[in-house]
Write a protein that holds these residues in place. Sequence first.
Motif, PDB file in Angstrom:
ATOM      1  N   HIS A 174       0.745  -1.137   0.047  1.00 23.22           N
ATOM      2  CA  HIS A 174       0.516   0.068  -0.319  1.00 23.22           C
ATOM      3  C   HIS A 174       0.666   1.756  -0.325  1.00 23.22           C
ATOM      4  O   HIS A 174       1.808   1.024   0.403  1.00 23.22           O
ATOM      5  CB  HIS A 174      -0.701  -0.069   1.222  1.00 23.22           C
ATOM      6  N   SER A 228       0.897   3.245   2.460  1.00 26.88           N
ATOM      7  CA  SER A 228       0.569   3.828   3.615  1.00 26.88           C
ATOM      8  C   SER A 228       2.359   4.285   3.882  1.00 26.88           C
ATOM      9  O   SER A 228       2.441   5.049   4.981  1.00 26.88           O
ATOM     10  CB  SER A 228       0.131   3.166   4.604  1.00 26.88           C
ATOM     11  N   ARG A 287      -0.106  -7.200  -4.918  1.00 22.79           N
ATOM     12  CA  ARG A 287       0.001  -7.664  -3.837  1.00 22.79           C
ATOM     13  C   ARG A 287      -0.174  -9.230  -4.012  1.00 22.79           C
ATOM     14  O   ARG A 287      -0.752  -9.392  -5.688  1.00 22.79           O
ATOM     15  CB  ARG A 287      -1.809  -7.216  -3.348  1.00 22.79           C
ATOM     16  N   GLN A 313      -2.443   3.179  -6.248  1.00 21.57           N
ATOM     17  CA  GLN A 313      -3.026   3.952  -5.169  1.00 21.57           C
ATOM     18  C   GLN A 313      -2.664   5.615  -4.766  1.00 21.57           C
ATOM     19  O   GLN A 313      -1.943   5.985  -4.730  1.00 21.57           O
ATOM     20  CB  GLN A 313      -2.879   3.354  -3.724  1.00 21.57           C
ATOM     21  N   GLU A 315      -2.380   7.409  -0.822  1.00 22.33           N
ATOM     22  CA  GLU A 315      -2.571   8.486   0.110  1.00 22.33           C
ATOM     23  C   GLU A 315      -3.011   9.896   0.645  1.00 22.33           C
ATOM     24  O   GLU A 315      -2.174  10.634  -0.061  1.00 22.33           O
ATOM     25  CB  GLU A 315      -0.951   7.426   0.389  1.00 22.33           C
ATOM     26  N   PHE A 331      -3.305   1.252  11.762  1.00 18.17           N
ATOM     27  CA  PHE A 331      -2.752   2.249  11.753  1.00 18.17           C
ATOM     28  C   PHE A 331      -4.229   3.754  12.025  1.00 18.17           C
ATOM     29  O   PHE A 331      -3.644   5.267  11.759  1.00 18.17           O
ATOM     30  CB  PHE A 331      -1.982   2.866  10.322  1.00 18.17           C
ATOM     31  N   VAL A 332      -5.589   3.535  12.292  1.00  9.99           N
ATOM     32  CA  VAL A 332      -6.156   4.716  12.372  1.00  9.99           C
ATOM     33  C   VAL A 332      -6.983   4.422  13.574  1.00  9.99           C
ATOM     34  O   VAL A 332      -7.454   3.103  14.117  1.00  9.99           O
ATOM     35  CB  VAL A 332      -6.420   5.209  11.259  1.00  9.99           C
ATOM     36  N   GLY A 360     -10.266   3.619   2.565  1.00 13.69           N
ATOM     37  CA  GLY A 360     -10.281   3.528   3.500  1.00 13.69           C
ATOM     38  C   GLY A 360      -9.380   5.133   4.071  1.00 13.69           C
ATOM     39  O   GLY A 360      -8.415   5.325   3.611  1.00 13.69           O
ATOM     40  N   ALA A 361      -9.765   4.938   5.381  1.00 16.29           N
ATOM     41  CA  ALA A 361      -9.838   6.310   6.169  1.00 16.29           C
ATOM     42  C   ALA A 361      -9.070   6.203   7.306  1.00 16.29           C
ATOM     43  O   ALA A 361      -9.834   5.119   8.110  1.00 16.29           O
ATOM     44  CB  ALA A 361     -10.220   7.463   5.745  1.00 16.29           C
ATOM     45  N   ALA A 399      -5.999   9.955   7.622  1.00 19.06           N
ATOM     46  CA  ALA A 399      -5.686   9.667   6.602  1.00 19.06           C
ATOM     47  C   ALA A 399      -5.649   9.428   5.646  1.00 19.06           C
ATOM     48  O   ALA A 399      -7.399   8.781   6.083  1.00 19.06           O
ATOM     49  CB  ALA A 399      -3.825   8.550   7.070  1.00 19.06           C
ATOM     50  N   PHE A 400      -5.912   9.060   4.352  1.00 18.15           N
ATOM     51  CA  PHE A 400      -6.538   8.142   3.783  1.00 18.15           C
ATOM     52  C   PHE A 400      -5.828   7.294   2.534  1.00 18.15           C
ATOM     53  O   PHE A 400      -4.851   7.906   2.119  1.00 18.15           O
ATOM     54  CB  PHE A 400      -7.908   8.985   2.938  1.00 18.15           C
ATOM     55  N   GLY A 401      -6.510   6.339   2.203  1.00 15.89           N
ATOM     56  CA  GLY A 401      -5.994   5.526   1.082  1.00 15.89           C
ATOM     57  C   GLY A 401      -6.446   5.699   0.027  1.00 15.89           C
ATOM     58  O   GLY A 401      -7.779   4.133   0.321  1.00 15.89           O
TER      59      GLY A 401
HETATM   60  N1  TYR Z   1      -3.618   1.415   3.428  1.00 18.33           N
HETATM   61  C1  TYR Z   1      -4.798   0.933   3.376  1.00 18.33           C
HETATM   62  C2  TYR Z   1      -4.785  -0.409   2.309  1.00 18.33           C
HETATM   63  O1  TYR Z   1      -4.684  -0.365   1.116  1.00 18.33           O
HETATM   64  C3  TYR Z   1      -5.650   2.114   2.677  1.00 18.33           C
HETATM   65  C4  TYR Z   1      -5.858   3.469   3.947  1.00 18.33           C
HETATM   66  C5  TYR Z   1      -5.465   3.970   3.825  1.00 18.33           C
HETATM   67  C6  TYR Z   1      -7.000   3.187   4.790  1.00 18.33           C
HETATM   68  C7  TYR Z   1      -5.035   4.954   4.866  1.00 18.33           C
HETATM   69  C8  TYR Z   1      -7.131   3.601   6.148  1.00 18.33           C
HETATM   70  C9  TYR Z   1      -5.804   4.809   6.302  1.00 18.33           C
HETATM   71  O2  TYR Z   1      -5.997   5.959   6.873  1.00 18.33           O
HETATM   72  O3  TYR Z   1      -6.211  -1.197   2.405  1.00 18.33           O
END
Ligand code: TYR
Length: 255
Positions: free
Chosen positions: A86, A88, A112, A126, A128, A168-169, A200-201, A223-225
């Motif tokens: 990811h 992240s 993956r 992705q 981020e 991580f959140v 996701g976030a 954060a979000f991805g």
């Molecule tokens: N890294 C997560 C994934 O690939 C997505 C994500 C990123 C979720 C940041 C939450 C976040 O805060 O599934």
Amino acid sequence: GLDITLPGRPWPIGRIHPLTQVTNEVTAIFSTLGFSVLEGPEIEDDYHNFEALNIPEDHPARENMQTFWIDRPNEDGRLDTLLRTHTSPMQVRYMEKNKPPIRIVVPGKVYRYEATDATHIPMFTQVEGLVVDEGISMAHLKGTLMEFCRRFFGANRKVRFRCDYFPFVEPGVEVAVSCTCGGKKECSVCHGSGWLEILGAGMVHPRVLERVGIDSEKYTGFAFGMGLERLPMLRYGIDDIRLFYSNDTRFLRQF
Ligand code: TYR
């Protein structure tokens, strides 16, 4: 003689790949919201991809991220190098070198080890996002992501926030937008659910902040991805993710 009425020879010209177009569009939206855009390494280590994101060795979250390990053991004889699963890890890399206020988006390829089908491929893209500052709350997360959805998909779509879990959140959420079909069974995009998950976030876990030396009493963040292929799939009704990587010009020409 010279026939000046002859038509010119057409030059074959390329065009910008739909995923590059979408990446540019997404990062442009976040730029206008005050985010900086940067990239990071696709070859990562266990620490940045997992450990620093609160995913220790035996954590079940690792099972959802089937990992391509690089066959190069470290001094302890253990595999430590991998293709990032990811984007992240760039949260961690950025916070190691930069202190708040932080507002970044990071597009890039992720990997993956999964079987390929219409919705899964071993390499995808992705974006981020990370915001850390004093007084950042869930309201900032919601407002920012709602505004993104409104600008990208238009004002007519609904945006849904639901609880989700990422190590991580805390709390974590999943964001979906309503499908243009309104939820028809035969829809190839939402398969009748009426909703399309795009990201996701969550609020950055205090442990993630503390590990990079940011005071989690003083600063908070979100954060979000998001999965980038999903965006054009939803917008144009593309039902096979492999089309983005098969270089069929009949497909690519349409964008
Ligand atoms: N890294 C997560 C994934 O690939 C997505 C994500 C990123 C979720 C940041 C939450 C976040 O805060 O599934």
